[in-house]
Design a protein around this motif. Structure first.
Motif, PDB file in Angstrom:
ATOM      1  N   PHE A 447       0.848  -1.189   0.000  1.00 53.30           N
ATOM      2  CA  PHE A 447       0.000   0.000   0.000  1.00 53.30           C
ATOM      3  C   PHE A 447       0.884   1.239   0.000  1.00 53.30           C
ATOM      4  CE2 PHE A 447      -1.973  -3.473   2.246  1.00 53.30           C
ATOM      5  CZ  PHE A 447      -3.277  -3.514   1.761  1.00 53.30           C
ATOM      6  N   LEU A 448       0.668   2.101  -0.965  1.00 56.03           N
ATOM      7  CA  LEU A 448       1.392   3.365  -1.010  1.00 56.03           C
ATOM      8  C   LEU A 448       0.457   4.453  -0.496  1.00 56.03           C
ATOM      9  CD1 LEU A 448       4.040   4.800  -1.836  1.00 56.03           C
ATOM     10  CD2 LEU A 448       2.969   5.226  -4.072  1.00 56.03           C
ATOM     11  N   VAL A 449       0.838   5.063   0.623  1.00 59.97           N
ATOM     12  CA  VAL A 449      -0.012   6.044   1.304  1.00 59.97           C
ATOM     13  C   VAL A 449       0.427   7.449   0.933  1.00 59.97           C
ATOM     14  CG1 VAL A 449      -0.850   6.857   3.546  1.00 59.97           C
ATOM     15  CG2 VAL A 449      -0.399   4.413   3.186  1.00 59.97           C
ATOM     16  N   ARG A 450      -0.504   8.245   0.469  1.00 60.62           N
ATOM     17  CA  ARG A 450      -0.236   9.616   0.056  1.00 60.62           C
ATOM     18  C   ARG A 450       0.111  10.494   1.256  1.00 60.62           C
ATOM     19  NH1 ARG A 450      -5.341  11.017  -3.865  1.00 60.62           N
ATOM     20  NH2 ARG A 450      -5.630  12.543  -2.196  1.00 60.62           N
ATOM     21  N   PRO A 451       0.654  11.677   1.015  1.00 57.56           N
ATOM     22  CA  PRO A 451       0.959  12.576   2.128  1.00 57.56           C
ATOM     23  C   PRO A 451      -0.261  13.012   2.932  1.00 57.56           C
ATOM     24  CG  PRO A 451       2.189  13.227   0.184  1.00 57.56           C
ATOM     25  CD  PRO A 451       1.219  12.171  -0.257  1.00 57.56           C
ATOM     26  N   ASP A 452      -1.465  12.919   2.341  1.00 57.08           N
ATOM     27  CA  ASP A 452      -2.666  13.287   3.084  1.00 57.08           C
ATOM     28  C   ASP A 452      -3.367  12.077   3.701  1.00 57.08           C
ATOM     29  OD1 ASP A 452      -3.553  12.221   0.692  1.00 57.08           O
ATOM     30  OD2 ASP A 452      -5.002  13.800   0.263  1.00 57.08           O
ATOM     31  N   GLY A 453      -2.661  10.970   3.815  1.00 52.84           N
ATOM     32  CA  GLY A 453      -3.192   9.842   4.569  1.00 52.84           C
ATOM     33  C   GLY A 453      -4.210   8.985   3.856  1.00 52.84           C
ATOM     34  N   TYR A 454      -4.247   9.015   2.539  1.00 54.78           N
ATOM     35  CA  TYR A 454      -5.116   8.139   1.758  1.00 54.78           C
ATOM     36  C   TYR A 454      -4.249   7.165   0.952  1.00 54.78           C
ATOM     37  CZ  TYR A 454      -9.174  10.907   2.970  1.00 54.78           C
ATOM     38  OH  TYR A 454     -10.170  11.523   3.674  1.00 54.78           O
ATOM     39  N   VAL A 455      -4.777   5.955   0.745  1.00 52.40           N
ATOM     40  CA  VAL A 455      -4.051   4.950  -0.037  1.00 52.40           C
ATOM     41  C   VAL A 455      -4.152   5.333  -1.511  1.00 52.40           C
ATOM     42  CG1 VAL A 455      -3.883   2.529  -0.659  1.00 52.40           C
ATOM     43  CG2 VAL A 455      -4.566   3.175   1.674  1.00 52.40           C
ATOM     44  N   GLY A 456      -2.990   5.605  -2.121  1.00 51.11           N
ATOM     45  CA  GLY A 456      -2.979   5.952  -3.531  1.00 51.11           C
ATOM     46  C   GLY A 456      -2.901   4.734  -4.434  1.00 51.11           C
ATOM     47  N   TRP A 457      -2.165   3.720  -3.963  1.00 50.57           N
ATOM     48  CA  TRP A 457      -1.889   2.539  -4.785  1.00 50.57           C
ATOM     49  C   TRP A 457      -1.941   1.317  -3.886  1.00 50.57           C
ATOM     50  CZ3 TRP A 457       2.261  -0.986  -4.745  1.00 50.57           C
ATOM     51  CH2 TRP A 457       2.467  -1.732  -5.921  1.00 50.57           C
ATOM     52  N   ALA A 458      -2.643   0.267  -4.308  1.00 53.95           N
ATOM     53  CA  ALA A 458      -2.731  -0.970  -3.533  1.00 53.95           C
ATOM     54  C   ALA A 458      -2.576  -2.151  -4.467  1.00 53.95           C
ATOM     55  CB  ALA A 458      -4.070  -1.050  -2.801  1.00 53.95           C
ATOM     56  N   ALA A 459      -1.665  -3.062  -4.105  1.00 55.17           N
ATOM     57  CA  ALA A 459      -1.387  -4.215  -4.957  1.00 55.17           C
ATOM     58  C   ALA A 459      -0.988  -5.399  -4.082  1.00 55.17           C
ATOM     59  CB  ALA A 459      -0.279  -3.890  -5.948  1.00 55.17           C
ATOM     60  N   GLU A 460      -0.870  -6.552  -4.695  1.00 58.92           N
ATOM     61  CA  GLU A 460      -0.461  -7.745  -3.951  1.00 58.92           C
ATOM     62  C   GLU A 460       1.047  -7.853  -3.860  1.00 58.92           C
ATOM     63  OE1 GLU A 460      -2.516 -10.740  -6.094  1.00 58.92           O
ATOM     64  OE2 GLU A 460      -4.433 -10.375  -5.094  1.00 58.92           O
ATOM     65  N   THR A 461       1.746  -7.291  -4.856  1.00 61.86           N
ATOM     66  CA  THR A 461       3.209  -7.275  -4.857  1.00 61.86           C
ATOM     67  C   THR A 461       3.664  -5.887  -5.298  1.00 61.86           C
ATOM     68  OG1 THR A 461       3.504  -7.931  -7.172  1.00 61.86           O
ATOM     69  CG2 THR A 461       3.174  -9.712  -5.550  1.00 61.86           C
ATOM     70  N   THR A 462       4.961  -5.705  -5.415  1.00 64.57           N
ATOM     71  CA  THR A 462       5.484  -4.405  -5.843  1.00 64.57           C
ATOM     72  C   THR A 462       5.459  -4.220  -7.361  1.00 64.57           C
ATOM     73  OG1 THR A 462       7.730  -5.308  -5.822  1.00 64.57           O
ATOM     74  CG2 THR A 462       6.966  -4.178  -3.819  1.00 64.57           C
ATOM     75  N   ASP A 463       4.935  -5.183  -8.086  1.00 65.81           N
ATOM     76  CA  ASP A 463       4.841  -5.031  -9.543  1.00 65.81           C
ATOM     77  C   ASP A 463       3.976  -3.813  -9.876  1.00 65.81           C
ATOM     78  OD1 ASP A 463       6.334  -7.292  -9.826  1.00 65.81           O
ATOM     79  OD2 ASP A 463       4.646  -8.622 -10.305  1.00 65.81           O
TER      80      ASP A 463
END
Length: 475
Positions: A447-463
């Motif tokens: 999960f990549l979390v934006r600076p404002d605390g929302y998930v920008g990107w969600a995946a099963e792996t880093t692909d």
């Protein structure tokens, strides 16, 4: 000339309005190293209690901006409502559905701080970060070109900025200068009186409610946490002439309660309004953005307006910072209106529903469920069952390998969570990485979390991570 003298000043961002919206944005930009100036038409900060309640999501924003401890110290819980009739207590009224803090939502209840005190706290934090507010500066004209915006003041001075943010309230002069309309409706045609008063004869353990009389008017007196004041709110008959003088307010109290006029010992601030709901037709015109009440006007019922306004600033701050201090293309700023206008429209409907008794103050009004799932900044490749955390959702708190997630998120950076799976092997530069077992409610994934605390990107792996990072200017 310097920023106090104003004329000929250049700045990256000019923020018009030193209410909670403008001050929160000023703080966010200051901590990002952005040169910003807040200007305020008044000679001082707003003196009244008008917006007094913070929802859990806004408390999380304040945690990140570094003012949560001060907000906690200055306020308190909402008291239980006490209903009166004929001078007698006839029953309690729960203003909010009860909610207990949890690991993923540690501030899961409304918190009361009068608006004037909130603004003092935000101003102190802004000044701590090196920011400033120029008072007595009324913007009377705005002109923009491909390179920036010129704001002209009633004094004859002007300021040149790369971007301008109008946070100057529901009667926004900047919005009017831009020719942006407001679409909405009257929520209640009757005038509402609101005042901060000192009063004898009532305890401070309850929010005292005096039900409507024959004319349909009601009155409530809420003790303002952290002060000796009560906030008076009275709905008056539709054809009433509102008298904001101390004697006029004393007459309203004497007419609608068992208290005598002389029990109101002091009137510290008073105003009146007719509740309405309105949404700006646009949140952006070129290099000018509308935020807070300049973009959306709410009924005060449910405590949504101020909270939505602070979150406008929180959404816009990191985007302006990324464009002005990094290599991110200016098209990122297009997502401000894309994300915030639908939120404002939704919350306007919620506020109106609370005002009309159709929606309870509870889970819907805490604002933890607001999301950006449909945003162009949101990318979801992780398979997730119904009800699971998705890209675009608020990133909950929790603990991963001994690290509290809100501590990891705090600051102007992005955060990558590798939960129950391998962490990325590449150096991610300014992105903080937290790696460990998957806590509830995240589940396994990246999960990549934006600076404002929302998930920008969600995946099963880093692909796919590198491509997303490149798209937001982090590679």
């Amino acid at each position: 000339m310097d920023k106090n003298g104003m004329n000929g000043t250049n700045t990256d961002v000019l923020i018009v309005g030193a209410g909670p919206t403008g001050l929160a944005l000023g703080i966010d930009l200051a901590r990002r190293g952005v040169d910003a100036l807040v200007v305020e038409r008044g000679q001082t900060l707003f003196p009244g209690s008008r917006g007094k309640g913070f929802q859990p999501r806004t408390m999380e924003v304040f945690d990140d901006l570094g003012v949560l401890d001060a907000i906690h110290a200055a306020g308190g819980d909402y008291p239980v409502g006490m209903v009166w009739k004929d001078g007698k207590r006839v029953g309690e009224h729960q203003m909010f559905e009860p909610a207990e803090p949890s690991e993923d939502a540690p501030y899961n209840k409304a918190w009361m701080v009068p608006q004037w005190r909130t603004q003092e706290i935000l101003l102190a934090r802004l000044e701590e970060l090196g920011g400033t507010v120029a008072f007595g500066r009324e913007v009377v004209g705005v002109a923009q070109d491909a390179d920036g915006v010129s704001a002209h003041f009633a004094s004859g001075a002007s300021v040149r900025a790369r971007y301008l943010v109008a946070a100057d309230g529901g009667r926004s002069g900047v919005r009017q200068a831009l020719g942006v309309g407001m679409t909405g409706e009257t929520v209640d045609p009757s005038p509402t009186l609101v005042a901060d008063v000192r009063i004898n004869g009532l305890d401070r353990d309850n929010w005292h409610v005096f039900p409507p009389g024959e004319d349909g008017g009601f009155l409530a007196l809420c003790p303002l946490a952290g002060t000796e004041d009560f906030q008076l709110v009275a709905r008056l008959p539709e054809d009433a002439e509102v008298d904001l003088t101390p004697d006029g307010i004393r007459k309203v109290v004497a007419a609608r309660t068992h208290l005598a006029a002389e029990d109101v010992t002091e009137v510290r601030w008073a105003s009146d309004f007719r509740p309405r709901a309105a949404l700006a037709d646009r949140f952006r015109v070129g290099r000018v953005f509308l935020a807070g009440d300049a973009a959306h006007v709410h009924s005060p019922a449910g405590g949504q307006g101020l909270n939505t306004s602070v979150q406008d600033a929180y959404n816009l701050g990191w985007k302006l910072g990324a464009v002005l201090t990094g290599s991110v293309p200016a098209t990122l700023l297009d997502t401000y209106e894309e994300e915030r206008r639908p939120i404002a429209a939704h919350v306007l409907g919620l506020s109106t529903g609370v005002h009309r008794g159709e929606v309870r103050r509870g889970e819907a009004t805490r604002q933890l469920g607001l999301h950006y799932r449909e945003s162009s900044l949101t990318a979801q490749t992780r398979s997730a069952p119904a009800g699971a955390l998705r890209a675009g959702d608020r990133a909950p708190d929790g603990r991963v390998a001994g690290v509290r997630l809100f501590d990891a998120f705090r600051g102007p950076h992005w955060t990558l969570l590798a939960l129950g799976t391998d962490a990325p092997g590449d150096d991610l530069g300014p992105v903080r990485v937290v790696h460990g077992p998957a806590p509830t409610p995240y589940g396994t994934g990246v999960f990549l979390v934006r600076p404002d605390g929302y998930v920008g990107w969600a995946a099963e792996t880093t692909d796919g991570l590198t491509e997303y990072l490149s798209g937001v200017g982090l590679r």
